[in-house]
Design a protein around this motif. Structure first.
Motif, PDB file in Angstrom:
ATOM      1  N   TYR A   1     116.547  78.316 -27.326  1.00 43.38           N
ATOM      2  CA  TYR A   1     115.975  79.369 -26.881  1.00 43.38           C
ATOM      3  C   TYR A   1     114.927  78.731 -25.930  1.00 43.38           C
ATOM      4  N   ASP A   2     115.540  79.204 -24.523  1.00 47.41           N
ATOM      5  CA  ASP A   2     114.961  78.763 -23.351  1.00 47.41           C
ATOM      6  C   ASP A   2     114.344  79.958 -22.465  1.00 47.41           C
ATOM      7  N   ASP A   3     114.532  81.092 -22.903  1.00 46.71           N
ATOM      8  CA  ASP A   3     113.805  82.180 -22.150  1.00 46.71           C
ATOM      9  C   ASP A   3     112.518  82.336 -22.745  1.00 46.71           C
ATOM     10  N   ARG A   4     111.537  82.860 -21.879  1.00 44.70           N
ATOM     11  CA  ARG A   4     110.162  83.092 -22.232  1.00 44.70           C
ATOM     12  C   ARG A   4     110.267  84.139 -23.532  1.00 44.70           C
ATOM     13  N   GLY A   5     110.943  85.157 -23.390  1.00 48.80           N
ATOM     14  CA  GLY A   5     110.697  86.319 -24.240  1.00 48.80           C
ATOM     15  C   GLY A   5     111.137  86.025 -25.633  1.00 48.80           C
ATOM     16  N   SER A   6     112.066  85.308 -25.675  1.00 54.79           N
ATOM     17  CA  SER A   6     112.661  84.657 -26.980  1.00 54.79           C
ATOM     18  C   SER A   6     111.487  83.544 -27.695  1.00 54.79           C
ATOM     19  N   ARG A   7     110.953  82.750 -26.773  1.00 57.88           N
ATOM     20  CA  ARG A   7     110.150  81.879 -27.518  1.00 57.88           C
ATOM     21  C   ARG A   7     108.789  82.508 -27.763  1.00 57.88           C
TER      22      ARG A   7
ATOM     23  N   GLY B   1     112.771  69.284 -26.048  1.00 53.80           N
ATOM     24  CA  GLY B   1     111.994  69.845 -27.047  1.00 53.80           C
ATOM     25  C   GLY B   1     110.744  69.477 -27.430  1.00 53.80           C
ATOM     26  N   CYS B   2     110.121  68.420 -26.505  1.00 50.75           N
ATOM     27  CA  CYS B   2     108.901  67.970 -26.658  1.00 50.75           C
ATOM     28  C   CYS B   2     107.594  69.011 -26.633  1.00 50.75           C
ATOM     29  N   TYR B   3     107.883  69.649 -25.501  1.00 54.01           N
ATOM     30  CA  TYR B   3     106.697  70.690 -25.196  1.00 54.01           C
ATOM     31  C   TYR B   3     106.695  71.643 -26.405  1.00 54.01           C
ATOM     32  N   ARG B   4     107.841  71.991 -26.808  1.00 49.52           N
ATOM     33  CA  ARG B   4     107.883  73.173 -27.790  1.00 49.52           C
ATOM     34  C   ARG B   4     107.379  72.615 -28.996  1.00 49.52           C
ATOM     35  N   LEU B   5     107.528  71.366 -29.329  1.00 44.87           N
ATOM     36  CA  LEU B   5     106.810  70.922 -30.529  1.00 44.87           C
ATOM     37  C   LEU B   5     105.361  70.743 -30.513  1.00 44.87           C
ATOM     38  N   LEU B   6     104.869  70.453 -29.342  1.00 51.44           N
ATOM     39  CA  LEU B   6     103.482  70.135 -28.893  1.00 51.44           C
ATOM     40  C   LEU B   6     102.887  71.700 -29.165  1.00 51.44           C
TER      41      LEU B   6
ATOM     42  N   TRP C   1     104.009  74.166 -30.803  1.00 51.77           N
ATOM     43  CA  TRP C   1     104.071  74.511 -32.328  1.00 51.77           C
ATOM     44  C   TRP C   1     102.950  74.023 -33.194  1.00 51.77           C
ATOM     45  N   SER C   2     102.821  72.730 -32.862  1.00 53.55           N
ATOM     46  CA  SER C   2     101.428  71.840 -33.312  1.00 53.55           C
ATOM     47  C   SER C   2     100.060  72.365 -32.884  1.00 53.55           C
ATOM     48  N   CYS C   3      99.911  72.972 -31.772  1.00 57.19           N
ATOM     49  CA  CYS C   3      98.639  73.552 -31.241  1.00 57.19           C
ATOM     50  C   CYS C   3      98.736  74.984 -32.068  1.00 57.19           C
ATOM     51  N   ILE C   4      99.698  75.679 -32.351  1.00 55.12           N
ATOM     52  CA  ILE C   4      99.524  76.752 -33.244  1.00 55.12           C
ATOM     53  C   ILE C   4      99.148  76.585 -34.547  1.00 55.12           C
ATOM     54  N   LEU C   5      99.718  75.596 -35.287  1.00 55.80           N
ATOM     55  CA  LEU C   5      99.481  74.971 -36.443  1.00 55.80           C
ATOM     56  C   LEU C   5      98.024  74.675 -36.514  1.00 55.80           C
ATOM     57  N   PHE C   6      97.568  74.078 -35.484  1.00 53.63           N
ATOM     58  CA  PHE C   6      96.070  73.670 -35.790  1.00 53.63           C
ATOM     59  C   PHE C   6      95.042  74.904 -35.494  1.00 53.63           C
ATOM     60  N   SER C   7      95.621  75.802 -34.422  1.00 50.06           N
ATOM     61  CA  SER C   7      94.512  76.790 -34.191  1.00 50.06           C
ATOM     62  C   SER C   7      94.641  78.087 -34.875  1.00 50.06           C
ATOM     63  N   LYS C   8      95.881  78.391 -35.522  1.00 46.31           N
ATOM     64  CA  LYS C   8      96.119  79.583 -36.124  1.00 46.31           C
ATOM     65  C   LYS C   8      96.263  79.373 -37.681  1.00 46.31           C
ATOM     66  N   SER C   9      95.870  78.208 -38.270  1.00 49.86           N
ATOM     67  CA  SER C   9      95.586  78.016 -39.593  1.00 49.86           C
ATOM     68  C   SER C   9      94.706  76.942 -40.191  1.00 49.86           C
ATOM     69  N   ALA C  10      94.763  76.911 -41.617  1.00 48.48           N
ATOM     70  CA  ALA C  10      93.742  76.051 -42.097  1.00 48.48           C
ATOM     71  C   ALA C  10      93.976  74.816 -42.441  1.00 48.48           C
ATOM     72  N   PHE C  11      95.147  74.364 -41.356  1.00 50.94           N
ATOM     73  CA  PHE C  11      95.781  72.902 -41.625  1.00 50.94           C
ATOM     74  C   PHE C  11      94.736  71.972 -41.974  1.00 50.94           C
TER      75      PHE C  11
ATOM     76  N   ALA D   1     101.258  72.801 -17.909  1.00 51.81           N
ATOM     77  CA  ALA D   1     101.585  73.776 -19.180  1.00 51.81           C
ATOM     78  C   ALA D   1     100.800  72.855 -20.311  1.00 51.81           C
ATOM     79  N   CYS D   2     101.156  71.759 -20.443  1.00 56.66           N
ATOM     80  CA  CYS D   2     100.457  70.920 -21.762  1.00 56.66           C
ATOM     81  C   CYS D   2      98.933  70.963 -21.729  1.00 56.66           C
ATOM     82  N   LYS D   3      98.384  70.491 -20.426  1.00 54.14           N
ATOM     83  CA  LYS D   3      96.786  70.759 -20.267  1.00 54.14           C
ATOM     84  C   LYS D   3      96.414  72.036 -20.639  1.00 54.14           C
ATOM     85  N   ARG D   4      96.951  73.427 -20.184  1.00 47.48           N
ATOM     86  CA  ARG D   4      96.443  74.490 -20.758  1.00 47.48           C
ATOM     87  C   ARG D   4      96.624  74.553 -22.043  1.00 47.48           C
ATOM     88  N   THR D   5      97.742  74.167 -22.453  1.00 52.42           N
ATOM     89  CA  THR D   5      97.855  74.245 -24.114  1.00 52.42           C
ATOM     90  C   THR D   5      96.898  73.735 -24.825  1.00 52.42           C
TER      91      THR D   5
END
Length: 1496
Positions: free
Chosen positions: A59-65, A104-109, A111-121, A153-157
C-alpha cells in the motif's frame, strides 16, 4: 466462532488488490462491518493483524494508508488486538533493524506512534513499551539517513510523541548511552523533548549521562550533546563549567571532527550562560589550559583549539560585564599573537581578536589600532588575517570611527589589490573597509573621490568579484563579498551604479544566493532583501539574471548527464545547486521584488516556471508554492494578475518569453501562460488570440528549403554539411541569426486549432505542434477524450498528407461486412468514439467544433463511404440555431454530400434548413455557395435553405454585392425550377442588381458548365438593364480572354473554361483557341454576328480578315488555327471573297483546307447543264456548279480546281481542290461517278491523275458518308488495281481511300463488299490476291459493330483484324476460337469447354462477342428456337428482325412458314398479333436488302 472468522479470511484474500477504491472499501466498510458484528477474540485479532501487515509493503498510496491507519486506531481499543498488534509490530521492527533495511521503516514507525498515542500500551507493560521505543530509535536511525522528505515526515510524526517525559529515558538509552555514534537525525528527532525539558530532568538525568559519556566515549556523544544544548530552553550557567571541563580536552584533540564538535558545545554553553561569573570562569579555564595547567600545548592545533574556544565565548549574551571582559580578552589575545611564532596560531588569534573587539568599543584602544596598522604591512597571509580581523571589528559601527585613521593604508591596499591579480582578495577586503569608513566619514568620501578609487576599481574589474574567483573563496571570504555588495549598493548606490555594471554585480548576488553553503546563502538572502528595498530599480535586472543563471545551470546539468567529463572545473558554473536551493532563492527575490516593484511580476512568473527550477515536478508546482509564500507576505497574487493580464501577456510574448532565443525561456513562457489560463482564462486567451492574429510568419516554415531544415536540425558545434556550412548561418534574408548557432524564422517585433494547424506541416516544429494537438484533444468532453491520440493523428493527416493517404484510411461503402477487418481503421475508431460519446446527447460546441474537420474530411470524399451514415447521424445532432457552430462549413460539406449521394436528399434538405435558421445576415453570401453546384437538386436545396435564413425570410437583408450576384446567377439558371425559386429570393432581397459585374465575370470561368451558361445569361440581362456599361464590360471580357489565353503551358490548357465563358457571354470573335470546344463556340458566335451585321460592315471586316490571312507567324502550325477562324468568317462574306478562299487552299493544313471547303458551299448553286468547255469532265463540273460570281469566272474556277487536282505536285493542293469541288453538293454529285471513273481509267499513264482520282474517292467517302455506300462495289476493282500500282504515292492514296471507305460502311455494306474481297483471295494473280488482302486489312477500320458481323468469316483468313478485340480473356483464346470457327465439327466442343473454364473479369466488347456467338449460339439454335418463337408471339417485340439482321436468314429457314401457320391458327389473339408483327419485320428485312441491291 468459525462463522465470525470466515469473512476475515475472505478479506485477507482480497486485501492485496491493486485497486485503490477496493482497498479503501475493505478497510472503511467491510472490515469495520465484520468487527462490529463479532466479538474480539484471539483468533480474530490474529487474523486482523495479518491483514494489516499484508499492506505494509504494497500500500503505497496515501488514501489506502490512511484507511489502514484508521482501522488500526479503531481496533486498538480492544486490549486483545493491542497486544497482538504490538507483538507483531515489535517483531517486524527488530527484523528491520537487524537487516538495516529502509523498506517499510517509516510505516512501522508511524504504526508504533499510533500504538503509543492511541492506546494505553505504555501502562499495560512498561517493559514492552521500552522494547518498542528502543526499536523505534533503531528504525529512526535508519530513516534519518534517507531523503529529506522522509526525515521531515519522521520529525513531524515524533514531534508530539516525544514531547512526553516518558521518552526521556528512551533518549538517554538510545542516544546518550549508545554504543555507536547515533545519527544526527536521530538526535534532532528528540527536539520536542528538549524544548520541554525541565531543570530537574536536565540536572539529574541528562547532565550526568552526558558528562559520563564525554569522559568515557566522547567521540560518540559530542555531536548529540551539541544538538541537545542547542535545543534546550534552559540557562546553562550552572552546568557550563562542569560540561566545559570534559569538553576542552576534545577541543584540542588531534581529530578535526572532535575539535569542531567540542567547539560547538563551547559555543552553546556561552550563548546560554547569562551569568557573568560563569562566562569569566570559562575564560579562565581556557586561559589556564593555554598556560599549561593541563600540560604544555606542544602542537599548534592544540593552541589553535584553545584560542578558538576563546573565540566561541564571544557569543555570550550582552551585558555590562562584556565591556570589561572583551578588553581583557583582547589584551590577552594580543599577547598570544606576539608570543606564538606559528602563523596558523597567529591567524586564529587575529580571528578571535576580531570577534571580541567587535563586542565593545572599549576594546578598541590605541594599541590595537597601531597593531592593526603594522599588521597591514605584514606578509600576505598575516596581512589578510588583519583585514579579516578588521572586518569583524567593523561590524560594530561605533568602532569604525575609532579606526578611521586606517583609511590611507587601506586605500593603498585597494589600489594594489585591483591592479595585481594575486592580491585581489586583499583589495576586496580593503574596499569593504574603505566603503564602511566612507559611509560614516564625509572626509573619507572626499578622499575616495580625489583618489578616483571607484573608477580605478571598475576599470580593472568591472564585475568587482568574478564568479570564477568567488567559487574558490572560503565561507568567510564569500561572506566578505556579500558585505561588500551590501555596502556598495546601499551606502554608495549612486556612485557604484554610475561606475559599475549593475548586471554583473547582481550576477554575483544570484551566485551567492545559490551557494552550497547554507551560511552564505542565508546572509545573501538578507542582503538581497535590503538591496531590493533600497534600490527597487534593480529588481527586474536581478530577476533577469536569475533566469539567465537558471538557464546556464540547466545546460550544464544536461551536459553533465550526457557526458562523463568532470565539470567541477567550470569557471562559470563551478557547482550545480539543487532545485530546492533555487526555489528558496526565487522565493526570497520574489517576495521582496513584488513588495517593492509590482511591475516585476512578469519576470517572477517566468522564473517560477523555468524548467530548471521546476525540475521533475509538475510545471505549476513551484508557482503554487511561490503564490503561497507571497500571500503569506501579504501579496494578492490573483488580484495582481487579474489587473495586469494584458501587460503580463505582452511580457510573456516578448523577447524574454516566446520570442526568446533560449528554448528554456520559451518553455517557461509556455508554462506561465498555462498558469495564467488557470487563474484568468478569458482575459488571457483574448490576449493570446490577439497576439497570434498579428503574428505575420505562421506559414513561413513552408518556404524553408531542405538546406534550411538541415541547418536548423544540426546540433550546435557541428557543421551542417561536409562543405562546412556553419550552423548559425542565416536561413534567408528574413530570418534572424541567433546566439550559439541558432536562428528563428520569426521577425522581431476553438480557436486554438487554427493556430496549431498551420504548424503541423512545419518541418521544424511539426512534432511539437502534433504534441500540442494531442493535448488539445485530451481537453474534449469525456468519453471522447479517450480517443485523443486518434483524433490528433487524423487532424495531422488531414493537414499534412495528400488526400490519397487520408482517404485510403476511410473504408469504402462496398466493402461490407464480408470484408470487415478484425481491427478498425483510424477514421472508423474515431467515428465509433463519436457515436459512443453522442449516445447521451450532442457534444458540447467546443468539442464538436474541434472534431468537425474529421467529419468534414470523411464527407468530402469523392464517393460514399461506409462511414457516411454514421457521420451524418452525428452531424444531424448538432444543428441547434442558437449554438456557435461552424455552420458555413457544415453547409458546404452537406452541399457536397448531396451532389455525391442524391439519395440523401430527404435528410439533408431539412438539415440545411435548420442550419440556415442560425445564420446571420453577413453569412448569407457564403450560404449561397450551393447555387454554383452542378446538380439541379443541390441548387434547389440551397435556395430552399436560404429562404429559411431569418434575414431573408424577414426581407431584412442588407445590400450586398456577393449576395446579389449569386441570386442573379440563379435567377438566370438554365433550369426553370431553379430560376423560379431564385426569383422569390430576389424579390425578398429587394435591391437592384447594380453595375458591379465582378462576380459575374468570375463565374464565367467556373468549373461547372451550367454556372458559365447562367453567368453569361445573367451578364447579358444586366447589360440590357444598364446599356451604358456595355463598352466597359466588353473591354473587361476581352481582358479576361487574353489573360486566360496566356495560361497555356507545356501543352496544358488551364484557362479554357474562362475563355469558353467569355465566348458564351460575348458572342464575338476571338483569336485562335487551342481547345476545340472553345473554338467552336467562338466561331458559332462570330458567324451569328456576321450573318446579322456583316452586310453593313463588310468594309470594316474585310481589312481585318485580310490582315490575318497575310500575316506571317513564327509558329505556322499554331497560326493555322487563326487562319481557320478567319477563313470561316470570310466564308460568311463569301460572295465578296471567293478568290481569296481558293488561294488559301494551298495552305498545307488539313484543318484550313476543310474550313475552306466548308465555306465554299454558299458560293455554289445548282443550275441546268450547259456546254461550256470541250473537256467533258470540266464541263460537267461547270454544269452542276455555277459559281455565284460573274458568269465568265465560273469556267475558269472549275477548270482551275480540276487541273489542280489532277496535276498539282503538292498533295495538299490536290486534296484541297477536291474538297473545294465536292463539299456541300449532296447526293446529286453521285451522277458524276461514271464520268469520274472514265476520266481516271482513260488517263492511266498519269500517276498524278491516278492519285488525284483516289483522293477524290476518299473525299467522296468522307463527305457523303453512308450515302456513298451503294457505289463502293463499283470502286473495288479500281482500288484493287491501285493497291498494286508501281507508284508509291498512288498506293498510299489507295490505302487512304480504302480506310475512308471501310470506316463508313454499314452492316449491309460490309456484306456487299466482303464476297468480292474473299473472292479476290482465290484469284491466281498474286497482285490481285495481295490487293484483296490489303483491302481486307483495311476492314479493321470498320466500326466495331459492323466488323463484328463479318469477323467470323474473315478471321480464319486475316487474323490481323484481331486487333479490334479488346477483351483480355477473349484475346488469349483467339487461336482456339478460330479453330472452332474454321472446323466446327471437330473443335466446337473443345472451344466450348475452354470457354466454360474461363473466368471473365472484364466486360465483353462487340467484336469479342462476335467471335463467341457463332460458337455459342449457332450449334444450340435448334434447341433455343422453340422458346424464342414463343416469346416472339407473346411479347410482340422486335425479335425476328434482330435475329435476321444479326445471324442471317440462312440460320432460320422455317421462320416464315412458322409465322404464316401461327397467323392462320386458332390460337389467341395475342399470338396471332405477334405473328403478324413478326411477318411485317421479315418484310422490312427483305425490302431493305432489295433496296441495297438495287442501289448497287
Amino acid at each position: 466462532m468459525a462463522n465470525s472468522s470466515e469473512p476475515l479470511v475472505s478479506i485477507a484474500e482480497s486485501v492485496s488488490t491493486s485497486s485503490t477504491k477496493k482497498r479503501v472499501r475493505i478497510f472503511r466498510h467491510e472490515l469495520p462491518s465484520v468487527l462490529n458484528n463479532s466479538e474480539m477474540c484471539t483468533e480474530i485479532a490474529s487474523l486482523l493483524v495479518d491483514i494489516i501487515f499484508k499492506t505494509l509493503y504494497i500500500y503505497d498510496d496515501r488514501g489506502s494508508r490512511i484507511a489502514v491507519d484508521d482501522a488500526i486506531t479503531k481496533a486498538l481499543g480492544e486490549v486483545i488486538f493491542m497486544k497482538s498488534f504490538a507483538a507483531a509490530l515489535l517483531q517486524a521492527m527488530e527484523k528491520q533493524a537487524k537487516f538495516q533495511s529502509h523498506v517499510g521503516c517509516y510505516r512501522l514507525l508511524h504504526w508504533s506512534c499510533i500504538l503509543f498515542s492511541k492506546s494505553a500500551f505504555a501502562t499495560v507493560s512498561k517493559n514492552a513499551f521500552c522494547r518498542v521505543a528502543t526499536a523505534q530509535a533503531s528504525l529512526l536511525h535508519i530513516v534519518m539517513q534517507r531523503s529529506f522528505h522522509e526525515q521531515r515526515a519522521c520529525k513531524r510524526t515524533f514531534f508530539h510523541l516525544f514531547s512526553q517525559p516518558t521518552f526521556l529515558d528512551i533518549y538517554v538509552k538510545a542516544v546518550l548511552s549508545a554504543r555507536e555514534k547515533p545519527a544526527k537525525g536521530l538526535s534532532e528527532a528528540f527536539h520536542p523533548l528538549f524544548t520541554n525539558m525541565l531543570h530537574e530532568d536536565f540536572q539529574s538525568i541528562v547532565v550526568p549521562a552526558s558528562v559520563k559519556m564525554l569522559k568515557r566515549n566522547p567521540e560518540i556523544v559530542l555531536e548529540s550533546v551539541g544538538i541537545l544544548l542547542k535545543s534546550v530552553n534552559l540557562d546553562t550557567s550552572k552546568y557550563a563549567l562542569e560540561i566545559l571541563s570534559v569538553v576542552l580536552p576534545q577541543a584540542r584533540h588531534a581529530d578535526d571532527v572532535r575539535r569542531i564538535e567540542a567547539l560547538a558545545i563551547v559555543r552553546c554553553l556561552s550563548i546560554k550562560s547569562s551569568n557573568p561569573d560563569s562566562l569569566e570562569a570559562m575564560f579562565h579555564a581556557v586561559k589556564a589550559v593555554i598556560g599549561g595547567a593541563e600540560g604544555r600545548l606542544a602542537f599548534p592545533y592544540q593552541r589553535i583549539g584553545m584560542i578558538k574556544a576563546l573565540q566561541e565565548l564571544a557569543g555570550a549574551p550582552d551585558g555590562k560585564h562584556i565591556n570589561h571582559l572583551s578588553q581583557t580578552i583582547c589584551s590577552y589575545l594580543l599577547s598570544c599573537y606576539k608570543d606564538d611564532g606559528n602563523e596558523e596560531v597567529k591567524l586564529s588569534a587575529l580571528s578571535a581578536l576580531g570577534s571580541w573587539a567587535s563586542r565593545s568599543c572599549d576594546a578598541v584602544q590605541p594599541n590595537l589600532v597601531s597593531f592593526i596598522t603594522s599588521g597591514l604591512k605584514e606578509k600576505e597571509a598575516l596581512r589578510r588575517g588583519h583585514l579579516r580581523c578588521l572586518r569583524s571589528i567593523f561590524k560594530n559601527a561605533d568602532a569604525i570611527l575609532l579606526m578611521s585613521s586606517l583609511l590611507a593604508p587601506l586605500v593603498q591596499l585597494v589600489k594594489t589589490g585591483f591592479t595585481k591579480a594575486v592580491q585581489r582578495l586583499d583589495g576586496i577586503y580593503a574596499l569593504l573597509l574603505v566603503g564602511k569608513i566612507a559611509a560614516v566619514d564625509l572626509k573619507a568620501e572626499e578622499v575616495l573621490v580625489k583618489e578616483k578609487l571607484w573608477s580605478l576599481v571598475s576599470q580593472n574589474e568591472p564585475s568587482l568579484v568574478p564568479i570564477h574567483m568567488a567559487s574558490k573563496l572560503s565561507t568567510e571570504d564569500c561572506m566578505a563579498c556579500i558585505d561588500l555588495l551590501e555596502v556598495l549598493l546601499l551606502e554608495h548606490q549612486c556612485r557604484v551604479l554610475d561606475t559599475f555594471s549593475a548586471r554583473l554585480l547582481l550576477q554575483l548576488i544570484v551566485f551567492l544566493m545559490c551557494h552550497p553553503c547554507w551560511e552564505i546563502r542565508r546572509m545573501a538572502y538578507d542582503v538581497t532583501r535590503k538591496i531590493i528595498t533600497a534600490a527597487p530599480q534593480l529588481t527586474e535586472i536581478l530577476l533577469v539574471e536569475f533566469m539567465n543563471f537558471m538557464s546556464v545551470l540547466a545546460e550544464k546539468l544536461c551536459i553533465s548527464k550526457s557526458s562523463d567529463t568532470d565539470n567541477s572545473l567550470d569557471t562559470q558554473v563551478p557547482f550545480i545547486p539543487s532545485t530546492e536551493v533555487s526555489i528558496k532563492a526565487l522565493v526570497v527575490i520574489s517576495s521582496a521584488a513584488l513588495a517593492a516593484t509590482p511591475s516585476a511580476f512578469v519576470q517572477v512568473l517566468l522564473c517560477a516556471h523555468h524548467p530548471y527550477v521546476v525540475g521533475t515536478a509538475k510545471r505549476d508546482t513551484v508557482w503554487r508554492r511561490l503564490c503561497k509564500c507571497l500571500r503569506t507576505c501579504g501579496s494578492d497574487v490573483s488580484g495582481i494578475i487579474s489587473a495586469n493580464v494584458e501587460n503580463l501577456c505582452k511580457g510573456l510574448f516578448g523577447l524574454m518569453g516566446l520570442k526568446s532565443a533560449n528554448p528554456l525561456e520559451q518553455q517557461a513562457a509556455i508554462s506561465s501562460l498555462s498558469s495564467l489560463m488557470s487563474i484568468s482564462p478569458g482575459e488571457t486567451y483574448s490576449e493570446f488570440d490577439k497576439y497570434l492574429k498579428d503574428f505575420p510568419d505562421r506559414y513561413s516554415h513552408d518556404a524553408l528549403s531542405e538546406s534550411d531544415i538541415r541547418i536548423f536540425h544540426t546540433p550546435e558545434g557541428m557543421l551542417s554539411s561536409e562543405q562546412g556550412v556553419y550552423v548559425a548561418e542565416s536561413v534567408a534574408a528574413k530570418n534572424m541569426k541567433q546566439a550559439k548557432g541558432r536562428y528563428r524564422v520569426y521577425e522581431d517585433d476553438n480557436d486554438e486549432v487554427k493556430f496549431v494547424n498551420p504548424l503541423l506541416r512545419s518541418p521544424l516544429v511539426g512534432d511539437v505542434a502534433y504534441e500540442t494537438m494531442v493535448k488539445l484533444s485530451r481537453c474534449t468532453v469525456p468519453p471522447l477524450c479517450n480517443w485523443a491520440l486518434d483524433i490528433a493523428t487524423a487532424l495531422r493527416l488531414i493537414v499534412t498528407e495528400e488526400d490519397r493517404v487520408v482517404l485510403d484510411l476511410i473504408p469504402s461503402v462496398v466493402e461490407g461486412e464480408e470484408n470487415k477487418k478484425p481491427s478498425l481503421g483510424l477514421f472508423e475508431r474515431i467515428i465509433d468514439g463519436l457515436s459512443v460519446s453522442c449516445k447521451s446527447g450532442p457534444l458540447p460546441v467546443d468539442s464538436f467544433t474541434f472534431v468537425f474537420p474529421i467529419l468534414e474530411r470523411v464527407l468530402l470524399y469523392s464517393k460514399k463511404t461506409g462511414l457516411h451514415d454514421d457521420v451524418l447521424r452525428i452531424l444531424y445532432m448538432h444543428l441547434d440555431p442558437l449554438l456557435p457552430l461552424p455552420r458555413l462549413r457544415m453547409l458546404s460539406v452537406l452541399y457536397h454530400v448531396l451532389g455525391i449521394v442524391p439519395a440523401y436528399q430527404a435528410s439533408i434538405g431539412p438539415a440545411l434548413n435548420e442550419l440556415c435558421l442560425g445564420l446571420l445576415p453577413d453569412e448569407v453570401a457564403p450560404a449561397l455557395y450551393g447555387v454554383y453546384a452542378k446538380d439541379v437538386h443541390v441548387r434547389m436545396a440551397c435556395l430552399n435553405a436560404v429562404r429559411c435564413i431569418p434575414a431573408v425570410a424577414n426581407r431584412s437583408l442588407p445590400e450586398n454585392v456577393e449576395v446579389a450576384t449569386s441570386i442573379w446567377i440563379a435567377l438566370h439558371d438554365p433550369q426553370k425550377s431553379v430560376a423560379e425559386t431564385a426569383e422569390d429570393i430576389w424579390d425578398r432581397y429587394g435591391y437592384e442588381f447594380g453595375t458591379d459585374y465582378s462576380g459575374l465575370f468570375k463565374a464565367l470561368s467556373h468549373i461547372n458548365y451550367n454556372v458559365r451558361v447562367a453567368a453569361a445569361e445573367a451578364l447579358a440581362a444586366a447589360l440590357d438593364e444598364c446599356p451604358d456599361t456595355i463598352q466597359e464590360s466588353l473591354s473587361t471580357l476581352f481582358s479576361l480572354y487574353i489573360r486566360d489565353a496566356g495560361s497555356i503551358e507545356d501543352n496544358f490548357d488551364g484557362g479554357w473554361l474562362g475563355r469558353q465563358g467569355v465566348a458564351l457571354a460575348l458572342l464575338s470573335a476571338a483569336d485562335a483557341d487551342p481547345n476545340a470546344d472553345v473554338r467552336g463556340r467562338m466561331l458559332n458566335a462570330g458567324i451569328m454576328i456576321i450573318d446579322k451585321h456583316g452586310r453593313d460592315n463588310v468594309s470594316l471586316l474585310f481589312p481585318i480578315f485580310e490582315n490575318y490571312l497575310n500575316k506571317k507567324a513564327s509558329d505556322e502550325e499554331k497560326y493555322d488555327l487563326v487562319r481557320e477562324g478567319v477563313v470561316i468568317f470570310t466564308g460568311a462574306l463569301a460572295k465578296h471573297l471567293a478568290k481569296k478562299l481558293l488561294d488559301v487552299l494551298n495552305t498545307p493544313s488539313e484543318a484550313v483546307q476543310r474550313a475552306v471547303s466548308a465555306c465554299l458551299s454558299p458560293l455554289m448553286q445548282s443550275k441546268q447543264v450547259c456546254q461550256i468547255s470541250e473537256n467533258a469532265l470540266e464541263q460537267v463540273y461547270i454544269d452542276i456548279f455555277a459559281v455565284k460570281l460573274q458568269p465568265d469566272d465560273a469556267p475558269a474556277l472549275v477548270s482551275r480546281l480540276l487541273d489542280q487536282l489532277m496535276k498539282s505536285d503538292i498533295w495538299g493542293a490536290s486534296w484541297s481542290s477536291f474538297w473545294a469541288c465536292w463539299s456541300g453538293q449532296g447526293i446529286w454529285n453521285l451522277l458524276l461517278e461514271e464520268v469520274w471513273h472514265c476520266g481516271c481509267t482513260t488517263r492511266r499513264n498519269s500517276a498524278k491523275r491516278r492519285e488525284g482520282a483516289l483522293l477524290g474517292f476518299e473525299c467522296l467517302c468522307e463527305t457523303l458518308g453512308r450515302l456513298f455506300e451503294p457505289y463502293v462495289i463499283q470502286m473495288l476493282p479500281l482500288l484493287l488495281v491501285s493497291f498494286s500500282d508501281q507508284v508509291v504515292a498512288v498506293r498510299e492514296a489507295a490505302e487512304c481511300a480504302a480506310r475512308a471507305m471501310m470506316s463508313q460502311l454499314t452492316a449491309q455494306g460490309v456484306k456487299l463488299v466482303l464476297p468480292s474481297l474473299l473472292k479476290g483471295l482465290e484469284d491466281k494473280a498474286w497482285r490481285t490476291k495481295q490487293s484483296s488482302v490489303q483491302l481486307l486489312g483495311a476492314m479493321a477500320y470498320c466500326a466495331p459493330e459492323q466488323l463484328s458481323q463479318c469477323l467470323p468469316k474473315i478471321v480464319p483468313k486475316l487474323t490481323e483484324v484481331g486487333s479490334v478485340i479488346q477483351n483480355p480473356e477473349i484475346s488469349s483464346l483467339v487461336p482456339t476460337l478460330l479453330m472452332g470457327l474454321t472446323d466446327p465439327n471437330d473443335h466446337t466442343k473443345y472451344s466450348l469447354d475452354i470457354l466454360l473454364q474461363t473466368t471473365f473479369v472484364n466486360s465483353i466488347d462487340a467484336p469479342s462477342l462476335a467471335l463467341l456467338v457463332p460458337i455459342d449460339m449457332i450449334p444450340p439454335i435448334g434447341l433455343l428456337l422453340p422458346e424464342v418463337k414463343k416469346k416472339f408471339v407473346q411479347l410482340q417485340q422486335q425479335g425476328p428482325l434482330d435475329l435476321l439482321f444479326g445471324m442471317g436468314e440462312e440460320n432460320f429457314p422455317d421462320l416464315v412458314p412458322w409465322l404464316l401457320d401461327t397467323l392462320k391458327s386458332d390460337n389467341s389473339n395475342v399470338e396471332r398479333s405477334g405473328a403478324a408483327q413478326g411477318l411485317s419485320e421479315v418484310r422490312i428485312y427483305y425490302l431493305h436488302f432489295a433496296y441495297i441491291v438495287a442501289l448497287s
